[in-house]
Scaffold this active site. Sequence first.
Site, PDB file in Angstrom:
ATOM      1  N   ASP B  10       0.873  -1.181   0.000  1.00  0.00           N
ATOM      2  CA  ASP B  10       0.000   0.000   0.000  1.00  0.00           C
ATOM      3  C   ASP B  10       0.907   1.227   0.000  1.00  0.00           C
ATOM      4  O   ASP B  10       1.665   1.451   0.949  1.00  0.00           O
ATOM      5  CB  ASP B  10      -0.872  -0.047   1.275  1.00  0.00           C
ATOM      6  CG  ASP B  10      -1.988   0.978   1.231  1.00  0.00           C
ATOM      7  OD1 ASP B  10      -1.949   1.867   0.362  1.00  0.00           O
ATOM      8  OD2 ASP B  10      -2.892   0.880   2.087  1.00  0.00           O
ATOM      9  N   ASP B 104      -2.808   2.440  -6.172  1.00  0.00           N
ATOM     10  CA  ASP B 104      -1.764   2.518  -5.142  1.00  0.00           C
ATOM     11  C   ASP B 104      -1.695   1.280  -4.256  1.00  0.00           C
ATOM     12  O   ASP B 104      -1.105   1.316  -3.183  1.00  0.00           O
ATOM     13  CB  ASP B 104      -1.942   3.788  -4.297  1.00  0.00           C
ATOM     14  CG  ASP B 104      -3.273   3.822  -3.567  1.00  0.00           C
ATOM     15  OD1 ASP B 104      -4.123   2.966  -3.857  1.00  0.00           O
ATOM     16  OD2 ASP B 104      -3.459   4.703  -2.713  1.00  0.00           O
ATOM     17  N   GLU B 105      -2.294   0.189  -4.693  1.00  0.00           N
ATOM     18  CA  GLU B 105      -2.252  -1.041  -3.898  1.00  0.00           C
ATOM     19  C   GLU B 105      -2.058  -2.242  -4.820  1.00  0.00           C
ATOM     20  O   GLU B 105      -2.623  -2.276  -5.916  1.00  0.00           O
ATOM     21  CB  GLU B 105      -3.573  -1.270  -3.158  1.00  0.00           C
ATOM     22  CG  GLU B 105      -3.841  -0.323  -2.011  1.00  0.00           C
ATOM     23  CD  GLU B 105      -5.184  -0.643  -1.373  1.00  0.00           C
ATOM     24  OE1 GLU B 105      -5.297  -1.698  -0.733  1.00  0.00           O
ATOM     25  OE2 GLU B 105      -6.114   0.149  -1.562  1.00  0.00           O
TER      26      GLU B 105
END
Lengths: 77, 409
Positions: B10, B104-105
């Site tokens: 993350d 973003d993960e």
Amino acid sequence: MATIKESIKVVAVFDNGIKPAKFKWKNRVYKVEEIAYTWVSRDGSQNIIHFSVTDGATLFELAYNQSTMKWSLEQTA
Amino acid sequence: MKAPLIMHIDMNAFFASVEQRSNPELRGKPIAVIGSAKRTVVTTASYEARRFGVKTGMNKWEARKACPSLIFVIGDNQKYIDTSVRILAILKDFSPRIEAYSIDEAFVDISGTGSLFGSPETLAASIKDRIRKDLGLTCSIGIAPNKLLAKLASDMKKPDGLVIITEESKAALLRDLPVGELWGIGPKLTMHLGAMGIRTCGQLGAFPESILRERFGIIGERLKSMGQGMDASPIVPMGEEEEAKSVGHSTTLPADVSDKAVIRRYILKLSEMVGARARRHNLKGRKVSLTLRYPDFYTFSTQRTLPSYTNDTHSIYMTALNILEAQRLRSAVRLIGVSIFDIAKGSLQMPLFEEDRKKEKLLEVMDSLNMHFGEFTLTWGTIFEEYESEAGVISPAWRPSGVKMVNVK
């Protein structure tokens, strides 16, 4: 950031990537002190490499169009 | 067979961190990334801003009130997309099985990588080093036997954290953990579970499955497993994602609009975006839906079924327009969305009539020009009457490739 979008002349080093070293804008030469960040965008089939650079005082966004091999000053702080 | 080991990565305050890397003046300062639209909200706040209580979703006024020294930065989606693609390329150096969960993960299957990269701690440190060295960014990493626990682990220490949950340690961790901390259990479900006296994962895992099934249907069984820290959902590697169920675009208007002529132009623009993306991926839909949101956030969505599958801009536009014309607007409109769904892949039928074949040819030419010279190089003249381009928000469904890779600038 103010939008500029003007063609400029750039002295760059092509060695394991592209690194702008100096550029001329409005008859003044700016020396690139730091390349803070780079990223690539696409406009149709054209790859454009963006460089967020500073001359030690001001932030500039330079762009290099890999298809046309032209540089532009996109924005400045 | 090696025991499964999943890593969840993350990126910390992703958009804000990228902006702080791009502009040295912003480093260490409270910043908020916002959209370029007039009525924008905070999409990401830096950790410095979060300390003042600035949160995602706040409008500019609320954010400024929480932090008077807050610096607003208009986000650049292309910058974040390219950074995300570079992060995924780094992860591919460590495992071939990567799931790009959002911009973003990511989940990474690291089962059996020990002989190449050492212990999970060493592997996590190597990945963090590469991301920091190449991009100057930090991330939080969670490692666990499954995706559910890996996601929980990465949330436990931010920023720049590393948490490992093992089969042996999970029971003690989950015993008193509030159910709402688990990925997939939102505020509403937390409330329903609370009403049944279930507040912790330990209680959820020990609750009779029959009662959970009776109350929540088929997900009752899954809820019990989640309480026990079990999750059988597989990593879905990039390129192996299931086919899109719908193709849609929506836009929040710069100001509320009640003039139907203006609304029609937005619908045409959105229909072209939907049609072009569907054509690029050789998808057609048999249903078209139009979504309108009013200033009080009341959202109306209606669909029409077409006689045949289509990705033709004009058919999508006309169907959405028919829906619009059948409505009496409650008030001015805040958001408009157009989607096609009931999707099929491939050319299902050649157009029967000459005129339809000509239309298809025209779209082919438009698409190939726009692919080469950029979106909307050649488009419908009507669109230009009012439309002013503004950067959109990256959808949570964004993926680096495939139909969900949406050009957002």
